[in-house]
Design a protein around this motif. Structure first.
Motif, mmCIF file in Angstrom:
data_model
loop_
_atom_site.group_PDB
_atom_site.id
_atom_site.type_symbol
_atom_site.label_atom_id
_atom_site.label_comp_id
_atom_site.label_asym_id
_atom_site.label_seq_id
_atom_site.Cartn_x
_atom_site.Cartn_y
_atom_site.Cartn_z
ATOM 1 N N PHE A 6 9.331 3.174 -8.311
ATOM 2 C CA PHE A 6 8.156 2.630 -8.968
ATOM 3 C C PHE A 6 7.266 1.994 -7.910
ATOM 4 O O PHE A 6 7.682 1.055 -7.216
ATOM 5 C CB PHE A 6 8.533 1.598 -10.030
ATOM 6 N N VAL A 7 6.062 2.514 -7.787
ATOM 7 C CA VAL A 7 5.093 2.026 -6.815
ATOM 8 C C VAL A 7 3.937 1.384 -7.575
ATOM 9 O O VAL A 7 3.258 2.057 -8.355
ATOM 10 C CB VAL A 7 4.568 3.162 -5.921
ATOM 11 N N ALA A 8 3.760 0.080 -7.370
ATOM 12 C CA ALA A 8 2.671 -0.658 -8.024
ATOM 13 C C ALA A 8 2.690 -0.461 -9.538
ATOM 14 O O ALA A 8 1.657 -0.247 -10.165
ATOM 15 C CB ALA A 8 1.330 -0.242 -7.435
ATOM 16 N N VAL A 34 13.766 7.808 -2.804
ATOM 17 C CA VAL A 34 13.543 7.015 -1.595
ATOM 18 C C VAL A 34 12.068 7.137 -1.215
ATOM 19 O O VAL A 34 11.600 8.231 -0.882
ATOM 20 C CB VAL A 34 14.433 7.497 -0.440
ATOM 21 N N PRO A 35 11.321 6.048 -1.263
ATOM 22 C CA PRO A 35 9.890 6.139 -0.983
ATOM 23 C C PRO A 35 9.621 6.435 0.488
ATOM 24 O O PRO A 35 10.367 5.995 1.367
ATOM 25 C CB PRO A 35 9.363 4.752 -1.364
ATOM 26 N N ASP A 36 8.540 7.177 0.746
ATOM 27 C CA ASP A 36 8.154 7.396 2.133
ATOM 28 C C ASP A 36 7.269 6.235 2.599
ATOM 29 O O ASP A 36 6.986 5.302 1.831
ATOM 30 C CB ASP A 36 7.456 8.745 2.309
ATOM 31 N N GLU A 37 6.835 6.271 3.847
ATOM 32 C CA GLU A 37 6.068 5.160 4.404
ATOM 33 C C GLU A 37 4.760 4.949 3.652
ATOM 34 O O GLU A 37 4.327 3.793 3.458
ATOM 35 C CB GLU A 37 5.806 5.405 5.892
ATOM 36 N N VAL A 40 5.561 3.078 0.415
ATOM 37 C CA VAL A 40 5.846 1.664 0.683
ATOM 38 C C VAL A 40 4.553 0.916 0.971
ATOM 39 O O VAL A 40 4.311 -0.188 0.449
ATOM 40 C CB VAL A 40 6.831 1.523 1.861
ATOM 41 N N GLU A 41 3.692 1.508 1.788
ATOM 42 C CA GLU A 41 2.404 0.879 2.108
ATOM 43 C C GLU A 41 1.568 0.685 0.844
ATOM 44 O O GLU A 41 0.932 -0.363 0.655
ATOM 45 C CB GLU A 41 1.644 1.719 3.131
ATOM 46 N N LEU A 203 11.535 -0.319 -5.014
ATOM 47 C CA LEU A 203 11.582 0.597 -3.877
ATOM 48 C C LEU A 203 13.000 0.662 -3.303
ATOM 49 O O LEU A 203 13.443 -0.267 -2.618
ATOM 50 C CB LEU A 203 10.624 0.133 -2.779
ATOM 51 N N PRO A 204 13.746 1.739 -3.554
ATOM 52 C CA PRO A 204 15.072 1.898 -2.938
ATOM 53 C C PRO A 204 14.949 2.308 -1.463
ATOM 54 O O PRO A 204 15.260 3.423 -1.071
ATOM 55 C CB PRO A 204 15.728 2.989 -3.789
ATOM 56 N N VAL A 205 14.485 1.397 -0.660
ATOM 57 C CA VAL A 205 14.285 1.661 0.764
ATOM 58 C C VAL A 205 15.634 1.565 1.479
ATOM 59 O O VAL A 205 16.387 0.607 1.268
ATOM 60 C CB VAL A 205 13.300 0.637 1.371
ATOM 61 N N PRO A 206 15.983 2.519 2.337
ATOM 62 C CA PRO A 206 17.243 2.420 3.093
ATOM 63 C C PRO A 206 17.266 1.159 3.959
ATOM 64 O O PRO A 206 16.216 0.696 4.440
ATOM 65 C CB PRO A 206 17.245 3.687 3.955
ATOM 66 N N ASN A 207 18.448 0.628 4.177
ATOM 67 C CA ASN A 207 18.578 -0.611 4.945
ATOM 68 C C ASN A 207 17.987 -0.494 6.342
ATOM 69 O O ASN A 207 17.397 -1.443 6.861
ATOM 70 C CB ASN A 207 20.049 -1.021 5.031
#
Length: 465
Positions: A6-8, A34-37, A40-41, A203-207
């Motif tokens: 979910f983005v914004a 997994v969101p890309d850059e 995330v931005e 955002l399931p961003v990798p560690n």
């Protein structure tokens, strides 16, 4: 199946995927995006852009959204619990408890959003301030980055999201890689509300991709729950941010000489050293028993441990590495193993160790598994010293009916919470919760977190007559 995050506030399909497998039987439970850059931005930029608008949103609108989340979680409670149990591995009864707690967490946040006001302070107590008064209110510090662990994949996400939304702070949630599905389910419910775009993201961003997100100055608040090394490394990396840390513990339970219901103490300690495989920061790890009742208590504890159902009460630990680490610590504890000590894959037997070596990890570190140590003491002061002889200080339980002993424990024990008449594993989600020393800084609990996410701003009114 499409993988999404979910983005914004909007569901976003991702190219990157994360397969989620059950710790219990290894089956594929689901797939997270997994969101890309760029995604995330977009989430961070939207949170920063909406911050002023969301802070100004009327309290009734924020409260209505939180009420909606609480109500929808209740309507879908069994589905939610089944998902928690599947991705985390905890027995279904503990998943149902977690679901119930998350429902309450959002309900309390809605209530607090409605009454989170200010303080009026008269200033004419000093002659130089005659005719003046002050209104002290709290305003969001800015967007929050909430980083959650695997052991409570819904309720510890709720403890990030609900207080932030209640005070008007946008939040970006980063769930644990092992358990992102509960957070995404929550995102689906949040998407049903009328909160402004950018007020929240999941955002399931990798560690290994978190460093830029943690450092981003558009997220001035970082709320982290997880391991001690990671938590303090975050605080050290961003010293000018407001960082709250809910870290580990090796919680002690003290059975005082005046406590006569040894069966109750044994039952509670046995259950809450092993519930959801001991994967709780306040699971009982150290038991300190008055020498006068030690020989009576230990057989009762062993009997209660033996009565636990491995599938229904305990469950597996999160992965093979955790199981191997726990078994290794047990093997080199240097103490007498009174119960358990074995493992079958990720199922670690509930284990009781008497008198381990003073430097053994099962005593000095956080096991985060179904392992219990037992030691005797001669005086209550000695027991309190043993509790404090730890790098951690989250919560402690004191089995006593003596009021002076209870107050002495509150004064002497260097922990964030003292639970009298029960195990340290008790937590009410509306109360302040947090620790001292290596256990972290800041407090959770809805109202406490709301205060952590905000800062005071004073309005002085003059010429009041």
């Amino acid at each position: 199946m499409d993988a999404y995050c979910f983005v914004a506030g909007r569901r976003a399909v991702t190219a990157g995927t994360l397969d989620v497998f059950s710790p219990g039987d290894g089956r594929l439970v689901g797939r997270a995006g997994v969101p890309d850059e760029d995604q995330v931005e977009a989430a961070v930029a939207a949170a920063a852009a909406v911050a002023d608008e969301y802070a100004a949103l009327p309290a009734h609108a924020r409260a209505a959204a939180l009420d909606h989340v609480s109500r929808r979680l209740a309507e879908r409670a069994e589905e939610v619990a089944a998902l928690i149990s599947a991705e985390n591995g905890k027995p279904i009864k503990w998943a149902r408890v977690e679901t119930s707690r998350a429902i309450s967490t959002f309900r309390w946040a809605a209530e607090e959003a409605r009454r989170f006001g200010g303080e009026f302070q008269r200033l004419d107590t000093d002659p130089n301030a005659t005719g003046r008064a002050a209104l002290i209110r709290r305003f969001p510090r800015g967007p929050v980055l909430g980083i959650a662990p695997f052991n409570f994949p819904l309720n510890l996400v709720a403890h990030k999201v609900a207080p932030a939304l209640a005070v008007g702070a946008p939040i970006i949630v980063k769930p644990a890689p092992a358990t992102p599905l509960s957070a995404l389910l929550l995102g689906g419910i949040l998407a049903e509300t009328e909160l402004p775009e950018g007020a929240w993201s999941v955002l399931p961003v990798p560690n290994d991709r978190m460093e830029p997100l943690v450092a981003d100055l558009r997220l001035p608040v970082v709320s982290f729950t997880g391991s001690v090394p990671v938590g303090w490394s975050i605080a050290e990396a961003v010293p000018r941010k407001h960082v709250t840390l809910e870290l580990g513990g090796n919680a002690a339970a003290v059975v005082c000489p005046d406590w006569t219901d040894l069966e109750f103490a044994a039952q509670r300690i046995a259950l809450f050293s092993n519930y959801q495989a001991g994967q709780s920061c306040i699971a009982v790890q150290r038991v300190l028993v008055a020498r006068s009742v030690f020989d009576d208590f230990v057989p009762l504890l062993k009997a209660e441990i033996a009565a636990l159902d491995l599938a229904e009460d305990v469950g597996p630990v999160i992965n093979d590495a955790a199981a191997e680490r726990i078994s290794g610590w047990v093997a080199k504890s240097g103490g007498e193993i009174l119960a358990g000590g074995g493992r079958d894959g990720r199922l670690v037997e509930p284990t009781v160790i008497a008198n381990p070596d003073p430097a053994a990890e099962v005593l000095t570190e956080e096991v985060f598994g179904p392992v219990l140590t037992v030691q005797a003491f001669d005086t209550v002061d000695e027991a309190f010293g043993m509790v404090n002889d730890s790098a951690f200080g989250l919560q402690a339980g004191v089995f006593t009916r003596d009021l002076p002993t209870a107050f002495a424990a509150h004064r002497a024990l260097r922990v964030g919470g003292v639970i009298v008449g029960d195990v340290p594993s008790f937590r009410a989600d509306q109360m302040p919760y947090g620790g001292q020393k290596a256990s972290g800084t800041g407090r959770e609990g809805v109202r406490s977190a709301m205060e952590d996410y905000t800062e005071q701003r004073v309005l002085v009114l003059g010429a009041l007559g």
